[in-house]
Design an enzyme around this catalytic site. Structure first.
Site, PDB file in Angstrom:
ATOM      1  N   MET A 144      44.426  33.531  30.072  1.00 11.23           N
ATOM      2  CA  MET A 144      45.041  32.402  30.249  1.00 11.23           C
ATOM      3  C   MET A 144      44.193  31.333  30.642  1.00 11.23           C
ATOM      4  O   MET A 144      44.790  30.456  31.051  1.00 11.23           O
ATOM      5  CB  MET A 144      46.433  32.671  31.093  1.00 11.23           C
ATOM      6  CG  MET A 144      47.168  33.775  30.619  1.00 11.23           C
ATOM      7  SD  MET A 144      48.860  33.652  31.037  1.00 11.23           S
ATOM      8  CE  MET A 144      48.569  33.775  33.052  1.00 11.23           C
ATOM      9  N   HIS A 147      36.927  36.835  34.721  1.00 11.08           N
ATOM     10  CA  HIS A 147      36.926  36.771  33.157  1.00 11.08           C
ATOM     11  C   HIS A 147      35.879  37.113  32.634  1.00 11.08           C
ATOM     12  O   HIS A 147      35.545  37.860  31.435  1.00 11.08           O
ATOM     13  CB  HIS A 147      37.388  35.393  32.659  1.00 11.08           C
ATOM     14  CG  HIS A 147      38.865  35.006  33.248  1.00 11.08           C
ATOM     15  ND1 HIS A 147      39.131  33.961  34.125  1.00 11.08           N
ATOM     16  CD2 HIS A 147      40.025  35.691  33.032  1.00 11.08           C
ATOM     17  CE1 HIS A 147      40.422  33.875  34.190  1.00 11.08           C
ATOM     18  NE2 HIS A 147      40.902  34.845  33.682  1.00 11.08           N
ATOM     19  N   LYS A 187      42.399  44.420  38.066  1.00  9.96           N
ATOM     20  CA  LYS A 187      43.269  43.519  38.904  1.00  9.96           C
ATOM     21  C   LYS A 187      44.606  43.597  38.831  1.00  9.96           C
ATOM     22  O   LYS A 187      45.556  43.667  39.672  1.00  9.96           O
ATOM     23  CB  LYS A 187      42.494  42.175  39.046  1.00  9.96           C
ATOM     24  CG  LYS A 187      43.599  41.144  39.661  1.00  9.96           C
ATOM     25  CD  LYS A 187      42.687  39.945  40.001  1.00  9.96           C
ATOM     26  CE  LYS A 187      43.816  39.218  40.739  1.00  9.96           C
ATOM     27  NZ  LYS A 187      44.994  38.509  40.006  1.00  9.96           N
TER      28      LYS A 187
HETATM   29  P1  AMP Z   1      44.530  36.070  33.073  1.00  8.49           P
HETATM   30  O1  AMP Z   1      43.624  35.013  32.682  1.00  8.49           O
HETATM   31  O2  AMP Z   1      44.886  36.111  34.611  1.00  8.49           O
HETATM   32  O3  AMP Z   1      45.642  36.623  32.235  1.00  8.49           O
HETATM   33  O4  AMP Z   1      43.397  37.347  33.248  1.00  8.49           O
HETATM   34  C1  AMP Z   1      42.907  37.563  31.907  1.00  8.49           C
HETATM   35  C2  AMP Z   1      42.157  38.991  31.989  1.00  8.49           C
HETATM   36  O5  AMP Z   1      41.268  38.892  32.886  1.00  8.49           O
HETATM   37  C3  AMP Z   1      43.248  40.011  32.605  1.00  8.49           C
HETATM   38  O6  AMP Z   1      42.750  41.432  31.922  1.00  8.49           O
HETATM   39  C4  AMP Z   1      42.813  39.998  33.924  1.00  8.49           C
HETATM   40  O7  AMP Z   1      43.204  41.259  34.650  1.00  8.49           O
HETATM   41  C5  AMP Z   1      41.373  39.884  34.093  1.00  8.49           C
HETATM   42  N1  AMP Z   1      40.925  39.328  35.426  1.00  8.49           N
HETATM   43  C6  AMP Z   1      41.465  38.552  36.026  1.00  8.49           C
HETATM   44  N2  AMP Z   1      40.961  38.471  37.431  1.00  8.49           N
HETATM   45  C7  AMP Z   1      39.946  39.213  37.492  1.00  8.49           C
HETATM   46  C8  AMP Z   1      38.837  39.705  38.094  1.00  8.49           C
HETATM   47  N3  AMP Z   1      39.093  39.126  39.466  1.00  8.49           N
HETATM   48  N4  AMP Z   1      38.299  40.756  38.013  1.00  8.49           N
HETATM   49  C9  AMP Z   1      38.266  41.477  36.689  1.00  8.49           C
HETATM   50  N5  AMP Z   1      39.160  40.989  35.736  1.00  8.49           N
HETATM   51  C10 AMP Z   1      39.958  39.930  36.007  1.00  8.49           C
END
Ligand code: AMP
Length: 280
Positions: A30, A37, A149
């Protein structure tokens, strides 16, 4: 790095890459990208030949309008970060490209959709399933990379892929943390300086709780975490649970040979943070 805004363009580009025999990796996000990421992009680059990232703040997974409005958006910085990480293709669509019409599909994830995040954010995983199914069906990656996470989300997505019989393997990737242990999250940038310091206690308490789980059981660990959170006026506990790692069934005690995971959701000020800690 190519930046495209239309899913139709991606379908053509992916078909071309597949004709060349390339393995396609996909990292849905997102945006408001951080090193967590980028670690997924790096893992995808190691395991595949062509890495696609998407940045789309999916409205259907927000059960709180204010959370959606205030979700951080840093598109220019994101593009630079992805270029530096040698991502091959970025899909950055408008809402209409993802949802040409209203998505009314209702998914059923059974028990998984009744606990933890699902219980506290009604409709959240249905929205996640809507967007992930649209992205996976169109992009058809060989592998898709998700962060542990969002532990429950990974399980939901694996179930989704099975239910829809999709040809993508879901890869769960490790949590990246800040130097003080706080799990990296786009939401961290919304914390004030004071809240940011307070938030660093979350992984510390989860770690301390592991010993309590081992010595005194889960109920004692729950009391410990609740008491720690209650001592901080800016914090409010949404949940802290200890579950069997494979199924997310609640545990009272650890059983030998079975992995467990503790999962937490805490408000720090107005910001809701989640994290989890594996217990072997
Ligand atoms: P988001 O943008 O928050 O929807 O996250 C996109 C992807 O990045 C999802 O698969 C999350 O689980 C992953 N993600 C977010 N934060 C972390 C983190 N600290 N370490 C590893 N992956 C992450």
């Amino acid at each position: 790095m190519l930046v495209v805004r239309k899913i139709k363009e991606i379908i053509t580009l992916v078909a071309e890459e597949k004709l060349k025999g390339k393995k396609i990796g996909f990292v849905p996000t997102m945006g408001a990208l951080h090193p967590g990421h980028i670690s997924l992009i790096e893992i995808s680059r190691k395991q595949t030949d062509f890495t696609i990232c998407s940045i789309f703040v999916n409205p259907t997974q927000f059960n709180n309008a204010s959370d959606l409005t205030h979700y951080p958006r840093t598109p220019e910085k994101d593009i630079e970060l992805l270029k530096s990480a040698s991502c091959d293709l970025l899909y950055m669509p408008d809402v209409n490209d993802v949802y040409p019409e209203k998505d009314v599909r209702e998914f059923d994830f059974g028990y998984l959709d009744t606990i933890l995040e699902a219980a506290h954010r009604p409709g959240h995983f249905n929205g996640v399933a809507q967007v992930v199914s649209i992205l996976l069906k169109n992009i058809q990656p060989d592998l898709a990379f998700f962060g542990s996470k969002d532990y429950q989300q990974v399980m939901i997505v694996k179930s989704l892929v099975k239910q829809l019989n999709l040809n993508t393997e879901i890869v769960a990737c490790p949590i990246l943390r800040e130097a003080d242990g706080l799990a990296m999250s786009s939401r961290n940038m919304r914390l004030t300086g004071e809240e940011r310091k307070i938030a660093a206690q979350i992984p510390k308490w989860m770690q301390e709780a592991v010993l309590i789980i081992k010595n005194e059981g889960v109920d004692a660990a729950k009391r410990f975490v609740l008491q720690k959170v209650d001592q901080v006026p800016e914090m409010k506990l949404d949940y802290y649970e200890v579950c069997e790692a494979e199924t997310l069934m609640p545990l009272k005690h650890l059983s030998p040979g079975k992995n467990a995971v503790s999962l937490i959701a805490v408000f720090v000020g107005k910001i809701r943070l989640i994290d989890n800690w594996m217990i072997n």
